[in-house]
Structure formats: structure tokens, C-alpha cells
Motif scaffolding. Structure first.
Motif: not given
Length: 233
Positions: A116-117, A158-161, A167-169
Motif C-alpha cells: 500500500i505504501a 511509510l509502512a513502518n511509520y 522517533k526513529a521511524n
């Protein structure tokens, strides 16, 4: 007292980084090659010094990546096809190393979120490719490969966010979005439509994108140290 002095030094280095970035932006706007020659080569070294001062455990892969982006920065000063091609190669090596660092320090998101991202970044990349396809020549392969890495990292960050907005993402996503827009601006400027504001805007984004990428590395380091400390308890 020692910690206070170190904090002041860190602030001074960041200030110098921003001042040099400002000079480079002015140089890009005025197309002043002399000013760029005397300012642009110092931007990444100042970022490296900031990293050395802030990091508790140096990631030498990141330092190696900075060497290649520093080289790309210098090569891109000269707007001729051979220099642009060599700069693009250095830029690609930078992204290969950064991708490795990100994959080592994060978990791959689930396939559905990643796919999706991937859609918006693939759309942007295809639009740019469509615009410049008829004008690029030997740099086409480098543009394509850099675009692949940017599309992958954009979707990945984007997917990890979406899964975990830590903070890292967050810093990684901001950085990758800026780098994606930089590639869009520079590609359009080089191969489709040149506008005076494109390069200064790209340079402004470049300075902040690298700062957020540095913050990402520091958060990775902090997370790793915290996990190691928890494992010892």
C-alpha cells in the motif's frame, strides 16, 4: 561542566552546519560555482563531526556512506554529463549503504502495508521518469537505480511509520520524503524544465534530510543500547 562544554560544542557544530548550508543555498540560487566550491565540500564533514560528537558507538557504515555522498556533492557542482554520471554513481552507493543500515536496524513491515505504501512513491517515480525519459542518456540507468532505492525506502519507511510511529521511524520518514522530493526537483531541473528556485529548494531539503537521517541513526543506536541494557538485567 565537561558535559556542558560538550553540549555547547555540539550546538556550535550544528550552527556552522546550518550556516554553511545557507551559503550553499545562496550559491545554488546565484549559480555561483566559486562560492559552491568553497562551501559545499564542508557540509558533509560538519555533519560527520556532529555525528561523532553525539554518537556513543560509531556506525562506520554510516561514515562510509557519508564519504560517498560527500563525493557526489562535489561532483554535482560541475553540471556536465560525465560529472553528473559519476555523482549519480556515488549517490547510488550512498543509498545502498543506507538501505543496508536501515534493514539491519528495523523489522520489515508486513507485506500488505508495504505494498500500500509503495503506491504513492511508485506513482511519483513513474511520473518523473515519463517526463525525462526522452532527454536522459547514459545517466538513465543511474536515475533508474536511484529511483528504485528511493521508492523502496519510501514505502518501507511509510509502512513502518504506520505500524509504529516512534522517533526513529518518524525521523526516517521525514528524511526519505525530503530525499524523494530532492530527486524529483533535481531530475526535472536537469532533464526537463530548469527553474532558478529548484536547486536552492533542493539544497535546503538536502541539509534537513541529512540532519533527520543522522537523528534516525542516533535513535537506532539508543534503541540498541537500551535493548542490550535490558538483556543484562
Amino acid at each position: 561542566m565537561k558535559m556542558k562544554k560538550k553540549k555547547i560544542v555540539k550546538g556550535i557544530v550544528v550552527l556552522f552546519y546550518m550556516l554553511v548550508a545557507l551559503m550553499v543555498i545562496i550559491g545554488e540560487y546565484q549559480k555561483d560555482i566559486t562560492l559552491l566550491k568553497f562551501t559545499k565540500p564542508f557540509l558533509i564533514p560538519l555533519l560527520s563531526i556532529s555525528y561523532f560528537l553525539r554518537s556513543k558507538k560509531i556506525n562506520w557504515s554510516y561514515i562510509m556512506a557519508l564519504v560517498f555522498i560527500w563525493l557526489a556533492n562535489i561532483l554535482f557542482i560541475y553540471q556536465t554529463e560525465p560529472f553528473i554520471f559519476k555523482g549519480a554513481v556515488s549517490y547510488l552507493i550512498f543509498w545502498i549503504i543506507i538501505t543496508f543500515i536501515i534493514l539491519v536496524n528495523t523489522r520489515f513491515p508486513d507485506k500488505f502495508s508495504f505494498l500500500i505504501a509503495l503506491i504513492p512513491f511508485s506513482f511519483i517515480y513513474c511520473c518523473v521518469l515519463q517526463l525525462i525519459l526522452e532527454t536522459v542518456n547514459e545517466s538513465l540507468l543511474m536515475f533508474f537505480l536511484n529511483g528504485v532505492f528511493m521508492t523502496f525506502l519510501g514505502a518501507y519507511s511509510l509502512a513502518n511509520y504506520f505500524i509504529d510511529s516512534n522517533k526513529a521511524n518518524t525521523c526516517l520518514l521525514i528524511s526519505i520524503l525530503m530525499f524523494t522530493f530532492i530527486q524529483f526537483l533535481v531530475s526535472i531541473d536537469l532533464y526537463y524544465l530548469s527553474m532558478k528556485l529548484f536547486r536552492p529548494i533542493a539544497m535546503l531539503l538536502f541539509a534537513f534530510a541529512h540532519y533527520f537521517l543522522l537523528k534516525t541513526l542516533l535513535f537506532y543506536e539508543e534503541n540498541k543500547l537500551n535493548n542490550n541494557a535490558s538483556a543484562l538485567v
